[in-house]
Design a protein around this motif. Structure first.
Motif, PDB file in Angstrom:
ATOM      1  N   GLY A   1       7.264  -3.249   3.757  1.00 19.82           N
ATOM      2  CA  GLY A   1       8.451  -3.808   2.816  1.00 19.82           C
ATOM      3  C   GLY A   1       8.653  -2.674   1.773  1.00 19.82           C
ATOM      4  O   GLY A   1       9.688  -3.201   0.976  1.00 19.82           O
ATOM      5  N   GLY A   2       7.913  -1.746   1.756  1.00 20.79           N
ATOM      6  CA  GLY A   2       7.840  -0.903   0.591  1.00 20.79           C
ATOM      7  C   GLY A   2       9.183  -0.069   0.668  1.00 20.79           C
ATOM      8  O   GLY A   2       9.736  -0.038   1.873  1.00 20.79           O
ATOM      9  N   GLY A   3       9.484   0.819  -0.384  1.00 16.65           N
ATOM     10  CA  GLY A   3      10.801   1.667  -0.126  1.00 16.65           C
ATOM     11  C   GLY A   3      11.342   2.358  -1.326  1.00 16.65           C
ATOM     12  O   GLY A   3      10.490   2.288  -2.264  1.00 16.65           O
ATOM     13  N   LEU A   4      12.225   2.902  -1.386  1.00 16.17           N
ATOM     14  CA  LEU A   4      12.986   3.753  -2.841  1.00 16.17           C
ATOM     15  C   LEU A   4      14.097   2.784  -3.230  1.00 16.17           C
ATOM     16  O   LEU A   4      14.954   2.641  -2.459  1.00 16.17           O
ATOM     17  CB  LEU A   4      13.431   4.914  -2.233  1.00 16.17           C
ATOM     18  CG  LEU A   4      14.268   5.707  -3.323  1.00 16.17           C
ATOM     19  CD1 LEU A   4      13.171   6.104  -4.781  1.00 16.17           C
ATOM     20  CD2 LEU A   4      14.594   7.123  -2.730  1.00 16.17           C
TER      21      LEU A   4
ATOM     22  N   ALA B   1       4.311   2.795  -7.211  1.00  8.07           N
ATOM     23  CA  ALA B   1       2.825   2.855  -6.912  1.00  8.07           C
ATOM     24  C   ALA B   1       2.759   2.477  -5.303  1.00  8.07           C
ATOM     25  O   ALA B   1       3.814   2.152  -4.704  1.00  8.07           O
ATOM     26  CB  ALA B   1       1.923   1.830  -7.760  1.00  8.07           C
ATOM     27  N   VAL B   2       1.594   2.873  -4.913  1.00  7.82           N
ATOM     28  CA  VAL B   2       1.279   2.226  -3.686  1.00  7.82           C
ATOM     29  C   VAL B   2       0.708   0.812  -3.703  1.00  7.82           C
ATOM     30  O   VAL B   2      -0.183   0.762  -4.866  1.00  7.82           O
ATOM     31  CB  VAL B   2       0.147   3.040  -2.729  1.00  7.82           C
ATOM     32  CG1 VAL B   2      -0.323   2.614  -1.668  1.00  7.82           C
ATOM     33  CG2 VAL B   2       0.517   4.698  -2.536  1.00  7.82           C
ATOM     34  N   TYR B   3       1.064  -0.065  -3.007  1.00  8.56           N
ATOM     35  CA  TYR B   3       0.761  -1.417  -3.494  1.00  8.56           C
ATOM     36  C   TYR B   3      -0.051  -2.019  -2.057  1.00  8.56           C
ATOM     37  O   TYR B   3       0.237  -1.567  -0.857  1.00  8.56           O
ATOM     38  CB  TYR B   3       2.135  -2.312  -3.266  1.00  8.56           C
ATOM     39  CG  TYR B   3       2.754  -2.278  -4.797  1.00  8.56           C
ATOM     40  CD1 TYR B   3       3.464  -1.220  -5.183  1.00  8.56           C
ATOM     41  CD2 TYR B   3       2.825  -3.551  -5.275  1.00  8.56           C
ATOM     42  CE1 TYR B   3       4.212  -1.278  -6.155  1.00  8.56           C
ATOM     43  CE2 TYR B   3       3.289  -3.351  -6.537  1.00  8.56           C
ATOM     44  CZ  TYR B   3       4.068  -2.343  -7.170  1.00  8.56           C
ATOM     45  OH  TYR B   3       4.579  -2.383  -8.282  1.00  8.56           O
ATOM     46  N   TYR B   4      -1.156  -2.692  -2.470  1.00 11.86           N
ATOM     47  CA  TYR B   4      -2.216  -2.953  -1.436  1.00 11.86           C
ATOM     48  C   TYR B   4      -2.473  -4.479  -1.408  1.00 11.86           C
ATOM     49  O   TYR B   4      -2.274  -5.122  -2.469  1.00 11.86           O
ATOM     50  CB  TYR B   4      -3.436  -2.422  -1.734  1.00 11.86           C
ATOM     51  CG  TYR B   4      -3.443  -0.833  -1.779  1.00 11.86           C
ATOM     52  CD1 TYR B   4      -3.328   0.102  -2.683  1.00 11.86           C
ATOM     53  CD2 TYR B   4      -4.004  -0.149  -0.576  1.00 11.86           C
ATOM     54  CE1 TYR B   4      -3.316   1.362  -2.669  1.00 11.86           C
ATOM     55  CE2 TYR B   4      -4.014   1.181  -0.345  1.00 11.86           C
ATOM     56  CZ  TYR B   4      -3.792   2.073  -1.563  1.00 11.86           C
ATOM     57  OH  TYR B   4      -3.593   3.419  -1.738  1.00 11.86           O
ATOM     58  N   CYS B   5      -2.460  -5.094  -0.238  1.00 11.26           N
ATOM     59  CA  CYS B   5      -2.797  -6.529  -0.480  1.00 11.26           C
ATOM     60  C   CYS B   5      -4.355  -6.496  -0.086  1.00 11.26           C
ATOM     61  O   CYS B   5      -4.969  -5.509   0.656  1.00 11.26           O
ATOM     62  CB  CYS B   5      -2.029  -7.604   0.595  1.00 11.26           C
ATOM     63  SG  CYS B   5      -2.533  -7.094   2.393  1.00 11.26           S
ATOM     64  N   ALA B   6      -5.086  -7.564  -0.389  1.00 11.87           N
ATOM     65  CA  ALA B   6      -6.476  -7.679  -0.333  1.00 11.87           C
ATOM     66  C   ALA B   6      -6.785  -9.022  -0.057  1.00 11.87           C
ATOM     67  O   ALA B   6      -6.145  -9.861  -0.750  1.00 11.87           O
ATOM     68  CB  ALA B   6      -7.027  -7.028  -1.398  1.00 11.87           C
TER      69      ALA B   6
ATOM     70  N   GLN C   1       4.105   2.417  -0.091  1.00 15.37           N
ATOM     71  CA  GLN C   1       4.508   2.976  -1.323  1.00 15.37           C
ATOM     72  C   GLN C   1       5.940   2.363  -1.700  1.00 15.37           C
ATOM     73  O   GLN C   1       6.793   1.727  -0.856  1.00 15.37           O
ATOM     74  CB  GLN C   1       5.300   4.401  -0.648  1.00 15.37           C
ATOM     75  CG  GLN C   1       5.772   5.259  -1.752  1.00 15.37           C
ATOM     76  CD  GLN C   1       4.662   5.482  -3.024  1.00 15.37           C
ATOM     77  OE1 GLN C   1       3.537   5.795  -2.765  1.00 15.37           O
ATOM     78  NE2 GLN C   1       5.029   5.160  -4.311  1.00 15.37           N
ATOM     79  N   VAL C   2       5.750   1.894  -2.997  1.00 13.53           N
ATOM     80  CA  VAL C   2       7.116   1.546  -3.668  1.00 13.53           C
ATOM     81  C   VAL C   2       7.543   2.526  -4.638  1.00 13.53           C
ATOM     82  O   VAL C   2       6.540   2.705  -5.586  1.00 13.53           O
ATOM     83  CB  VAL C   2       6.986   0.187  -4.529  1.00 13.53           C
ATOM     84  CG1 VAL C   2       7.996  -0.209  -5.370  1.00 13.53           C
ATOM     85  CG2 VAL C   2       6.617  -0.838  -3.284  1.00 13.53           C
TER      86      VAL C   2
END
Length: 126
Positions: free
Chosen positions: A8-11, A92-97, A121-122
């Motif tokens: 789902g990330g993007g510019l 930023a780079v978004y991470y789930c954990a 990446q967002v």
């Protein structure tokens, strides 16, 4: 071993919205506290939002409170991060954990999470 895959990330432009999704494998998703973190270039990974096992409790970093919403669907093994009113500093780079331990509550420390996704990446342009 549980595996997490973000998408789902993007510019986007400042003020826009994005929805990130994290899909988890394995039958015990509902037993994990889930968190979203982000890491900007040259900075440490930081907590963004977390959600309890049932989804009944959430926690947010002050920087995103009121703009981001975390939710989960235990039937679909997914956790979402709805991001509104995006700012360039959200880039930023978004991470789930996933946090396996029952006694943390909704942890905000990177060190307390056991499994991480590969990140998405967002980028928010001004």
């Amino acid at each position: 071993q549980v595996q997490l895959v973000e998408s789902g990330g993007g510019l986007v432009q400042a003020g826009d919205s994005l929805r990130l999704s994290c899909a988890a494998s394995g039958p015990t998703f509902s037993s994990y506290v889930m968190g979203w973190f982000r890491q900007a270039p040259g900075k440490e990974r930081e907590f963004v939002a977390g959600i309890s096992r049932s989804g009944g409790a959430t926690n947010y970093a002050d920087s995103v409170k009121g703009r981001f919403t975390i939710s989960r669907d235990n039937g679909k093994n997914t956790v979402l991060l709805e991001m509104n009113s995006l700012k360039p500093e959200d880039t930023a780079v978004y991470y789930c954990a996933a946090d396996f331990f029952q006694g943390h509550g909704i942890a905000t420390s990177v060190a307390l999470y056991d499994v991480w996704g590969q990140g998405t990446q967002v980028t928010v342009s001004s």
